[in-house]
Design a protein around this motif. Structure first.
Motif, PDB file in Angstrom:
ATOM      1  N   ASP A 177      10.996  -0.754  -3.463  1.00 36.08           N
ATOM      2  CA  ASP A 177      10.556   0.016  -2.308  1.00 36.08           C
ATOM      3  C   ASP A 177       9.920   1.305  -2.819  1.00 36.08           C
ATOM      4  N   PHE A 178       8.594   1.389  -2.752  1.00 33.17           N
ATOM      5  CA  PHE A 178       7.902   2.543  -3.319  1.00 33.17           C
ATOM      6  C   PHE A 178       7.943   3.765  -2.412  1.00 33.17           C
ATOM      7  N   ASP A 179       8.650   3.672  -1.303  1.00 31.42           N
ATOM      8  CA  ASP A 179       8.947   4.864  -0.521  1.00 31.42           C
ATOM      9  C   ASP A 179      10.146   5.604  -1.097  1.00 31.42           C
ATOM     10  N   GLU A 180      10.825   4.951  -2.057  1.00 29.87           N
ATOM     11  CA  GLU A 180      11.969   5.537  -2.751  1.00 29.87           C
ATOM     12  C   GLU A 180      11.616   5.697  -4.231  1.00 29.87           C
ATOM     13  N   PRO A 181      12.314   6.575  -4.964  1.00 27.57           N
ATOM     14  CA  PRO A 181      11.990   6.795  -6.378  1.00 27.57           C
ATOM     15  C   PRO A 181      12.094   5.529  -7.226  1.00 27.57           C
ATOM     16  N   VAL A 182      11.166   5.421  -8.156  1.00 28.51           N
ATOM     17  CA  VAL A 182      11.105   4.315  -9.114  1.00 28.51           C
ATOM     18  C   VAL A 182      10.911   4.915 -10.505  1.00 28.51           C
ATOM     19  N   MET A 183      11.527   4.321 -11.506  1.00 25.61           N
ATOM     20  CA  MET A 183      11.212   4.698 -12.888  1.00 25.61           C
ATOM     21  C   MET A 183      10.265   3.644 -13.459  1.00 25.61           C
ATOM     22  N   VAL A 184       9.069   4.093 -13.853  1.00 26.45           N
ATOM     23  CA  VAL A 184       8.095   3.221 -14.499  1.00 26.45           C
ATOM     24  C   VAL A 184       8.261   3.365 -16.004  1.00 26.45           C
ATOM     25  N   LEU A 185       8.345   2.234 -16.690  1.00 27.92           N
ATOM     26  CA  LEU A 185       8.546   2.218 -18.127  1.00 27.92           C
ATOM     27  C   LEU A 185       7.301   1.684 -18.820  1.00 27.92           C
ATOM     28  N   MET A 186       6.781   2.447 -19.763  1.00 25.31           N
ATOM     29  CA  MET A 186       5.649   2.016 -20.592  1.00 25.31           C
ATOM     30  C   MET A 186       6.056   2.207 -22.048  1.00 25.31           C
ATOM     31  N   SER A 187       6.935   1.361 -22.508  1.00 27.36           N
ATOM     32  CA  SER A 187       7.446   1.457 -23.871  1.00 27.36           C
ATOM     33  C   SER A 187       6.511   0.715 -24.821  1.00 27.36           C
ATOM     34  N   ALA A 188       5.940   1.452 -25.778  1.00 30.27           N
ATOM     35  CA  ALA A 188       5.050   0.846 -26.784  1.00 30.27           C
ATOM     36  C   ALA A 188       3.948   0.032 -26.121  1.00 30.27           C
ATOM     37  N   LEU A 189       3.308   0.623 -25.120  1.00 24.04           N
ATOM     38  CA  LEU A 189       2.240  -0.064 -24.388  1.00 24.04           C
ATOM     39  C   LEU A 189       0.884   0.586 -24.598  1.00 24.04           C
ATOM     40  N   VAL A 190       0.792   1.901 -24.406  1.00 20.43           N
ATOM     41  CA  VAL A 190      -0.529   2.531 -24.339  1.00 20.43           C
ATOM     42  C   VAL A 190      -1.246   2.575 -25.679  1.00 20.43           C
ATOM     43  N   HIS A 191      -0.531   2.393 -26.798  1.00 21.27           N
ATOM     44  CA  HIS A 191      -1.256   2.391 -28.074  1.00 21.27           C
ATOM     45  C   HIS A 191      -2.072   1.115 -28.272  1.00 21.27           C
ATOM     46  N   TYR A 192      -1.982   0.189 -27.330  1.00 25.61           N
ATOM     47  CA  TYR A 192      -2.856  -0.993 -27.354  1.00 25.61           C
ATOM     48  C   TYR A 192      -4.110  -0.782 -26.502  1.00 25.61           C
ATOM     49  N   PHE A 193      -4.321   0.446 -26.042  1.00 25.95           N
ATOM     50  CA  PHE A 193      -5.477   0.768 -25.204  1.00 25.95           C
ATOM     51  C   PHE A 193      -6.479   1.614 -26.005  1.00 25.95           C
ATOM     52  N   PRO A 194      -7.473   1.006 -26.652  1.00 24.15           N
ATOM     53  CA  PRO A 194      -8.501   1.812 -27.327  1.00 24.15           C
ATOM     54  C   PRO A 194      -9.242   2.663 -26.298  1.00 24.15           C
ATOM     55  N   PRO A 195      -9.334   3.978 -26.490  1.00 25.23           N
ATOM     56  CA  PRO A 195      -9.930   4.858 -25.472  1.00 25.23           C
ATOM     57  C   PRO A 195     -11.340   4.456 -25.065  1.00 25.23           C
ATOM     58  N   GLN A 196     -12.102   3.910 -26.009  1.00 28.17           N
ATOM     59  CA  GLN A 196     -13.480   3.566 -25.684  1.00 28.17           C
ATOM     60  C   GLN A 196     -13.586   2.271 -24.882  1.00 28.17           C
ATOM     61  N   GLU A 197     -12.470   1.535 -24.766  1.00 25.32           N
ATOM     62  CA  GLU A 197     -12.513   0.246 -24.081  1.00 25.32           C
ATOM     63  C   GLU A 197     -11.609   0.184 -22.851  1.00 25.32           C
ATOM     64  N   ARG A 198     -10.450   0.827 -22.915  1.00 26.56           N
ATOM     65  CA  ARG A 198      -9.476   0.727 -21.829  1.00 26.56           C
ATOM     66  C   ARG A 198      -8.953   2.122 -21.503  1.00 26.56           C
ATOM     67  N   ASP A 199      -8.912   2.437 -20.231  1.00 29.01           N
ATOM     68  CA  ASP A 199      -8.581   3.787 -19.781  1.00 29.01           C
ATOM     69  C   ASP A 199      -7.104   3.873 -19.393  1.00 29.01           C
ATOM     70  N   ALA A 200      -6.268   4.215 -20.366  1.00 33.34           N
ATOM     71  CA  ALA A 200      -4.832   4.308 -20.107  1.00 33.34           C
ATOM     72  C   ALA A 200      -4.526   5.394 -19.095  1.00 33.34           C
TER      73      ALA A 200
END
Length: 274
Positions: free
Chosen positions: A153-176
């Motif tokens: 329920d996104f009307d209530e607080p949620v913890m989003v986890l991005m563990s070891a994810l964004v380093h797979y996003f090359p800045p020139q190709e994917r906009d983290a």
């Protein structure tokens, strides 16, 4: 899990890249799992020859993730969205969260079909934790997925986890940053983002050799500086001690930090949405 098998069966038919080593399967092998292929094991063995501390790096990141989940649960968070979750393993998010509050709900998201299929076994009988087969970058698909809508329920607080994810996003190709902004905009006040990323800050040649090896995988690693991680956390108030190496973030004891926490090679941070 009420709908895990149908989700796994549906996703198993998707055309995914299986001709290269995959980071999720490699991570599983590093952690001692069995959901991996010979090509994944070979590249991990090559990686360990170049960067012997790689297994410790993976374990320290996993330990940080568990502490972040525990922190969120103790702040009253009862909903967790784990993006790029990888293979279900012992000490996974739902186990940590539900140990503190059995009513906690968890949605795992990954585009590795082995992870999605195996989740049907690991999560069987747990109607408050499910995995969906999706790309975390497709924010609307993740947030609009029937399983996500049913459990969170996104009307209530949620913890989003991005563990070891964004380093797979090359800045020139994917906009983290754009991806994170879209998730942040969907969150209610009182929510959290927990994020970790490989970095080149204070690293030796081992890290850079490992990055070169990663170019042979389906998702090469891009190192992010502390300032780049700070930019990704825009819109969140950083929880103390801010952006630090994984052993330094709320360690269970001073001894867990060690003499050289920078050798973990991974920055970690947790942010709060006011």
């Amino acid at each position: 899990m009420t709908a895990g098998e149908s989700e796994a069966e549906k996703f198993a038919g998707k055309d995914l890249e299986l001709d290269k080593p995959n980071p999720a399967r490699m991570y599983d092998y590093v952690l001692g799992g069995e959901l991996n292929y010979a090509m994944d094991r070979q590249l991990v063995d090559d990686l360990l020859s170049e960067m012997p501390r790689a297994r410790d790096t993976a374990l320290l990141n996993r330990y940080w993730l568990r502490r972040a989940v525990r922190y969120g649960a103790r702040q009253g968070i009862r909903q967790f969205l784990d993006l790029g979750s990888g293979m279900p393993t012992v000490g996974q998010v739902h186990e940590i969260a539900q140990e503190i509050e059995p009513e906690s709900k968890v949605v795992y998201v990954d585009n590795e079909r082995i992870a999605v299929a195996h989740s049907a076994i690991v999560l069987e009988g747990n109607d408050r934790a499910e995995m969906i087969g999706a790309d975390a970058e497709r924010v609307d698909e993740v947030l609009g997925h029937p399983t996500t809508r049913r459990l969170l329920d996104f009307d209530e607080p949620v913890m989003v986890l991005m563990s070891a994810l964004v380093h797979y996003f090359p800045p020139q190709e994917r906009d983290a940053a754009a991806m994170i902004t879209r998730y942040r905009n969907a969150l209610a006040p009182g929510s959290y983002l927990a994020l970790s990323s490989f970095t080149g800050d204070q690293q030796d040649e081992e890290m850079f050799r490992a990055v070169e090896l990663s170019k042979g995988t389906s998702e090469p690693i891009h190192l992010r500086s502390r300032e780049e991680v700070r930019e990704l956390m825009a819109g969140f108030e950083l929880v103390e001690p801010g952006i630090v190496f994984t052993p330094e973030w709320h360690p269970d004891s001073p001894e867990d930090v060690g003499d050289k926490p920078e050798l973990s090679g991974v920055f970690a941070a947790v942010g709060y949405k006011a």
